[in-house]
Design a protein around this motif. Sequence first.
Motif, PDB file in Angstrom:
ATOM      1  N   THR A   1     -20.712   1.818  -9.741  1.00  0.00           N
ATOM      2  CA  THR A   1     -22.043   1.212  -9.874  1.00  0.00           C
ATOM      3  C   THR A   1     -22.006  -0.106 -10.630  1.00  0.00           C
ATOM      4  OG1 THR A   1     -22.512   2.376 -11.948  1.00  0.00           O
ATOM      5  CG2 THR A   1     -23.049   3.511  -9.884  1.00  0.00           C
ATOM      6  N   HIS A   2     -20.887  -0.426 -11.282  1.00  0.00           N
ATOM      7  CA  HIS A   2     -20.799  -1.679 -12.040  1.00  0.00           C
ATOM      8  C   HIS A   2     -20.156  -2.808 -11.226  1.00  0.00           C
ATOM      9  CE1 HIS A   2     -22.156  -0.419 -16.070  1.00  0.00           C
ATOM     10  NE2 HIS A   2     -21.756   0.790 -15.673  1.00  0.00           N
ATOM     11  N   CYS A   3     -19.840  -2.538  -9.969  1.00  0.00           N
ATOM     12  CA  CYS A   3     -19.416  -3.629  -9.079  1.00  0.00           C
ATOM     13  C   CYS A   3     -20.654  -4.409  -8.659  1.00  0.00           C
ATOM     14  CB  CYS A   3     -18.695  -3.070  -7.857  1.00  0.00           C
ATOM     15  SG  CYS A   3     -17.125  -2.268  -8.238  1.00  0.00           S
ATOM     16  N   ASN A   4     -20.526  -5.711  -8.593  1.00  0.00           N
ATOM     17  CA  ASN A   4     -21.665  -6.574  -8.283  1.00  0.00           C
ATOM     18  C   ASN A   4     -21.912  -6.553  -6.779  1.00  0.00           C
ATOM     19  OD1 ASN A   4     -23.709  -8.398  -8.451  1.00  0.00           O
ATOM     20  ND2 ASN A   4     -22.411 -10.171  -8.895  1.00  0.00           N
ATOM     21  N   LEU A   5     -22.727  -5.574  -6.335  1.00  0.00           N
ATOM     22  CA  LEU A   5     -23.006  -5.376  -4.917  1.00  0.00           C
ATOM     23  C   LEU A   5     -24.413  -5.851  -4.581  1.00  0.00           C
ATOM     24  CD1 LEU A   5     -21.554  -1.755  -4.568  1.00  0.00           C
ATOM     25  CD2 LEU A   5     -20.347  -3.920  -4.299  1.00  0.00           C
ATOM     26  N   GLN A   6     -24.690  -5.958  -3.279  1.00  0.00           N
ATOM     27  CA  GLN A   6     -26.035  -6.269  -2.820  1.00  0.00           C
ATOM     28  C   GLN A   6     -26.978  -5.127  -3.202  1.00  0.00           C
ATOM     29  OE1 GLN A   6     -27.111  -9.177  -1.207  1.00  0.00           O
ATOM     30  NE2 GLN A   6     -25.072  -9.916  -1.816  1.00  0.00           N
ATOM     31  N   PRO A   7     -28.283  -5.416  -3.409  1.00  0.00           N
ATOM     32  CA  PRO A   7     -29.216  -4.343  -3.847  1.00  0.00           C
ATOM     33  C   PRO A   7     -29.200  -3.118  -2.941  1.00  0.00           C
ATOM     34  CG  PRO A   7     -30.252  -6.487  -4.065  1.00  0.00           C
ATOM     35  CD  PRO A   7     -28.954  -6.733  -3.390  1.00  0.00           C
ATOM     36  N   ALA A   8     -29.144  -3.334  -1.635  1.00  0.00           N
ATOM     37  CA  ALA A   8     -29.133  -2.185  -0.721  1.00  0.00           C
ATOM     38  C   ALA A   8     -27.873  -1.357  -0.899  1.00  0.00           C
ATOM     39  CB  ALA A   8     -29.252  -2.673   0.716  1.00  0.00           C
ATOM     40  N   HIS A   9     -26.735  -2.029  -1.138  1.00  0.00           N
ATOM     41  CA  HIS A   9     -25.480  -1.309  -1.332  1.00  0.00           C
ATOM     42  C   HIS A   9     -25.403  -0.697  -2.726  1.00  0.00           C
ATOM     43  CE1 HIS A   9     -23.874  -4.413   1.780  1.00  0.00           C
ATOM     44  NE2 HIS A   9     -24.609  -3.470   2.349  1.00  0.00           N
ATOM     45  N   LEU A  10     -26.000  -1.361  -3.718  1.00  0.00           N
ATOM     46  CA  LEU A  10     -26.034  -0.797  -5.065  1.00  0.00           C
ATOM     47  C   LEU A  10     -26.866   0.479  -5.092  1.00  0.00           C
ATOM     48  CD1 LEU A  10     -25.260  -1.083  -8.048  1.00  0.00           C
ATOM     49  CD2 LEU A  10     -27.289  -2.525  -8.355  1.00  0.00           C
ATOM     50  N   LEU A  11     -27.907   0.527  -4.286  1.00  0.00           N
ATOM     51  CA  LEU A  11     -28.717   1.733  -4.180  1.00  0.00           C
ATOM     52  C   LEU A  11     -27.875   2.914  -3.714  1.00  0.00           C
ATOM     53  CD1 LEU A  11     -32.325   1.947  -2.844  1.00  0.00           C
ATOM     54  CD2 LEU A  11     -30.629   3.498  -1.893  1.00  0.00           C
ATOM     55  N   LEU A  12     -27.033   2.688  -2.714  1.00  0.00           N
ATOM     56  CA  LEU A  12     -26.164   3.756  -2.223  1.00  0.00           C
ATOM     57  C   LEU A  12     -25.170   4.183  -3.299  1.00  0.00           C
ATOM     58  CD1 LEU A  12     -25.408   2.341   1.353  1.00  0.00           C
ATOM     59  CD2 LEU A  12     -27.094   4.068   0.737  1.00  0.00           C
ATOM     60  N   ALA A  13     -24.623   3.207  -4.049  1.00  0.00           N
ATOM     61  CA  ALA A  13     -23.655   3.531  -5.093  1.00  0.00           C
ATOM     62  C   ALA A  13     -24.306   4.343  -6.216  1.00  0.00           C
ATOM     63  CB  ALA A  13     -23.045   2.251  -5.646  1.00  0.00           C
ATOM     64  N   LEU A  14     -25.533   3.946  -6.640  1.00  0.00           N
ATOM     65  CA  LEU A  14     -26.213   4.681  -7.702  1.00  0.00           C
ATOM     66  C   LEU A  14     -26.599   6.084  -7.251  1.00  0.00           C
ATOM     67  CD1 LEU A  14     -28.451   1.827  -9.158  1.00  0.00           C
ATOM     68  CD2 LEU A  14     -26.590   3.001 -10.328  1.00  0.00           C
ATOM     69  N   ARG A  15     -27.024   6.239  -6.010  1.00  0.00           N
ATOM     70  CA  ARG A  15     -27.367   7.568  -5.496  1.00  0.00           C
ATOM     71  C   ARG A  15     -26.147   8.489  -5.506  1.00  0.00           C
ATOM     72  NH1 ARG A  15     -29.433   8.245   0.629  1.00  0.00           N
ATOM     73  NH2 ARG A  15     -27.219   7.792   0.963  1.00  0.00           N
ATOM     74  N   SER A  16     -24.993   7.925  -5.066  1.00  0.00           N
ATOM     75  CA  SER A  16     -23.772   8.728  -5.069  1.00  0.00           C
ATOM     76  C   SER A  16     -23.343   9.090  -6.489  1.00  0.00           C
ATOM     77  CB  SER A  16     -22.652   7.950  -4.360  1.00  0.00           C
ATOM     78  OG  SER A  16     -21.421   8.635  -4.455  1.00  0.00           O
ATOM     79  N   ALA A  17     -23.406   8.125  -7.427  1.00  0.00           N
ATOM     80  CA  ALA A  17     -23.010   8.390  -8.806  1.00  0.00           C
ATOM     81  C   ALA A  17     -23.949   9.381  -9.470  1.00  0.00           C
ATOM     82  CB  ALA A  17     -22.969   7.078  -9.589  1.00  0.00           C
ATOM     83  N   MET A  18     -25.256   9.280  -9.190  1.00  0.00           N
ATOM     84  CA  MET A  18     -26.220  10.216  -9.763  1.00  0.00           C
ATOM     85  C   MET A  18     -25.937  11.638  -9.290  1.00  0.00           C
ATOM     86  SD  MET A  18     -30.384  10.164  -9.356  1.00  0.00           S
ATOM     87  CE  MET A  18     -30.255  10.574  -7.593  1.00  0.00           C
TER      88      MET A  18
END
Length: 978
Positions: free
Chosen positions: A844-861
């Motif tokens: 989640t700390h990789c500088n991704l696009q908002p749509a891709h960061l959403l997927l990363a945060l959902r997976s990490a959560m």
Amino acid sequence: WILAAHRSQNLLAAGHDSGMIVFKLERERPASANGPGDKLYYVRGRELFCHDYARATGGSSGVDVPIASLRRVGQQAQTDGIGSGPRFLSYNMHNPTEGNVLVCSEVDGGCYELITFSLTNPGGSISDGKRGSCLGPGVFLGRNRFAVLDRHKREIVVKNLNNETTKRVQAPLPNVDCLYDGGASGRIILRADDRAVLFEVQSRRVIGELTAPKIKNVVWSPDGTKVALLCKYGVVIANRQLEQLCSISDTVRIKSGAWDVSPSGGTSSKLFVYTTLHHVKYCLSTGDTGTIRTLDNPIYATRVVKDQLFCLDREARSRVISIDTTEARFKLALANKKYGQVMHMVKHSRLCGRAIVAYLQSKGFPEVALHFVRDPQTRFRLALACGNIEAAMESAFSLEQQQGMDGKARDVWGELGSEALRQGNHQVVEMSYQRKKDFDRLSFLYMLTGDSEKLRKMLKISNMRNDIMGRYHNALLLGDAAERVAVLEASGNLPLAYISAKLHGLEDVAERIKVAIETQEGSVEGLMEKVAVGTKKGGRLLQPPTPIIRGGNWPTLEIKKTTLEDLSAADAGEEYEEEAAAPVSTDTGGAAAWDDDFGMGDADGGAGAAADDGFDMVDDDDMGWGDDLDDLGDEFGDDDAAKAAPVDEMAGLNEISDDAGFQMPPAGRPPAACWAANSSHAAVHMAAGGASSAMQLLHRQIAASDFTNLKGPMLGCYLGSTVSLPGIPGSGSIVVPLMRNDSSGHPGNDSLPRTTANMRTLVAGVRQGYRFFQTGKFNEAKNAFSEVLSQIPLTIAENTSEANEMKEMLEICREYITAIRIKGAMAEAGSDPVRSTELAALFTHCNLQPAHLLLALRSAMGTSFKHKNFIVAASFARRLLELPDMKSERNADLRMKATKVLQKSEQMARNEHTLNYNENAAFTIDCKDFVPIYSSDESVKCSYSGSTYKGSEMKGNIDLTDGFCTVGVETIGLVTGK
């Protein structure tokens, strides 16, 4: 065992068991420094003087004004012992309101004394000198601060004018043993071993570095654009950024040096004069050097104005000696293409010698060398070198008169004929063959030019010379069958004569030859059967081709004259234009105005200026000559011809028209050579075919070491810079270079190639990587981003905006490749709850696009909540709910789920496992082990991709993100401009 002293010099000789040694008790170089305007500050004995050049009268160099007496320091203070005198002196050029002088000596390990005085009344308002310890000379950094080198810690100590320490800066290199002036406010030059480093104290960054062994002194030019590093046995000249322009080596120790400060003449800050033990020499930034005069005793140069050298002798007395810098000014004007000034010096200066001639030839100016040479042999060689046929002819005639028509003179005419033939001037070729009496080549030349009349005269000459082969060749070139038959008959080849007569229909002649053959008891039967008449192998009529044009010389290319004579005529009003210009101030007191880091206008100097001369030595005078072959009849004629009336058989051979002016086109440069010279970008060098230089540039700029991934883009640059056009049948294809700066016309030597990669290509690659990442095709996404990473170093930005976008794309590719690699590590660590949670958090700390960061945060959560790590699960839920995309209707279910996770996590408020993850501390991600790197941790970086690695284990290895750069090498980084 024995000791002897020199009568007049500070030298002692001592004899001992192993031999002899010559030494002196102390150094004799007086401490001195140039001040603002026309002033020089120096130390004589224990007195500090100001020498004013502007107040010079008669033969003196100026007036000495005493400023202050220096205190004696150290253990020898009361006795004024040997070696206790000042060694270095620095003047504060940054302070226009008062005078500041640092006097440094080597007593007791090194010390300095700061003297402050008024510029209006130097000797009457002196503040008490402030003292301290140091190593080597001190340097002024600004109006009210100076720097010295701590002799124990080798640190740079910055002090104010009250002698209070304001800052200590660690030197960028170990073993720093001396400081020198950096040429601008806040800059210094550090000497460490055999290197010189330009260092900016405020930002603590290294601006430039070069190799210069055993540096003794540093001399900056008056305009601050160049610096001369005086070494023990050489001089290194560099620009303001300490980029080397040239290096000169000498066999004798260098004593001192000074830049020319003449207000006129164009040599100010361009001519450097230095002294050795017994000579005064000069050098230019182009690398040219020479000797000006000899010296009886060593001197120390302080100032050069026109033909005067101001200096100090070993007794610290100011002197002025006369020097002749004509040779240096001539070379400088030639390098700067000031041809009017060059011709003025050629006509009015005493320039001579084989050295000047050899120099002009080596620089590609044989036309200028012609003006210095009177020897016919040398003039002939120079004229041939520059294609000046008229001058070569003049020298050839002179050599012929001196030597006569012996073998050497014939060789001269042969060389002249070859050069004229190369230029296409067949009339000069004709005259050369006439003088050389090369009849075979002369006949062939007449056949090529279609001059049948002169060819028939050559046939008559062959008859007079009884030259059977010459007669036959001329008859063959003329297409005269009867003459060929007569030659064969006269030479005794009756069967061949009979066959030739029958084939050409000369029946009467054939019948006569048949009778002659039968008279000699021969027979003609079967002779004609040996000739396959009517077939390709059979005989056929040979006729010379009909000339297309008979008049005058061959057409030659008409180009504009650019000879030095024409240039001098055109520039007649601007010879020595600098003499009439307003005087240029040589005041270096404005050094504070140099305080910027971008003064690179002089980086290319005048180096290579002579490579593009384009001179033609052509004259349009009448080139008609007298008859050169009228004596051949007397040499080969018989008695009957001698009794007959004298007939000029060669009268028609001297009719040479007066339009024989050939204009040699200037030699151009291939586009590839221009490309490599016009840019320092690796893509341009690769387009020019310079794979080696392109790889060297990539290695220097981004530390590229493994070029496997760069092979495709590099080949694309090379193949995409040219287009191949098919030629006519039977010929090869035509390779046409593609240039990107030819929209308004051909750019000439300033051309630059087109390259296959551009911003549209990079944007398309990044978008393709986004699509693959969105759909979960991580391997394809990694390949797409890696391809963009390999294309960026070979893409040229057209403007600053594109350069910034390119650097942003570099960061995007690095972040996404790191995220994809973390995703792969998460799959491998699925059974380990601690490691999988840590990797999900770092994802989640990789500088991704908002749509891709959403997927990363959902997976990490989900991962952290699953493994009962509720503290980090709550953190991911909060970050997820703060995203703007979570407010849309399509993410309503995810928003509800994140809210429930947050509520449950806040209730539990514990982590099941201890994680190597602290969301409240700033960190970067280790691109190898995927662990956090906090600010206090040691790390190394890749200078291209910016990937960070914890510790120093990866230093010197290939970066795992881009796959072709070395980690831990500090370079300039990505070069994006033209």
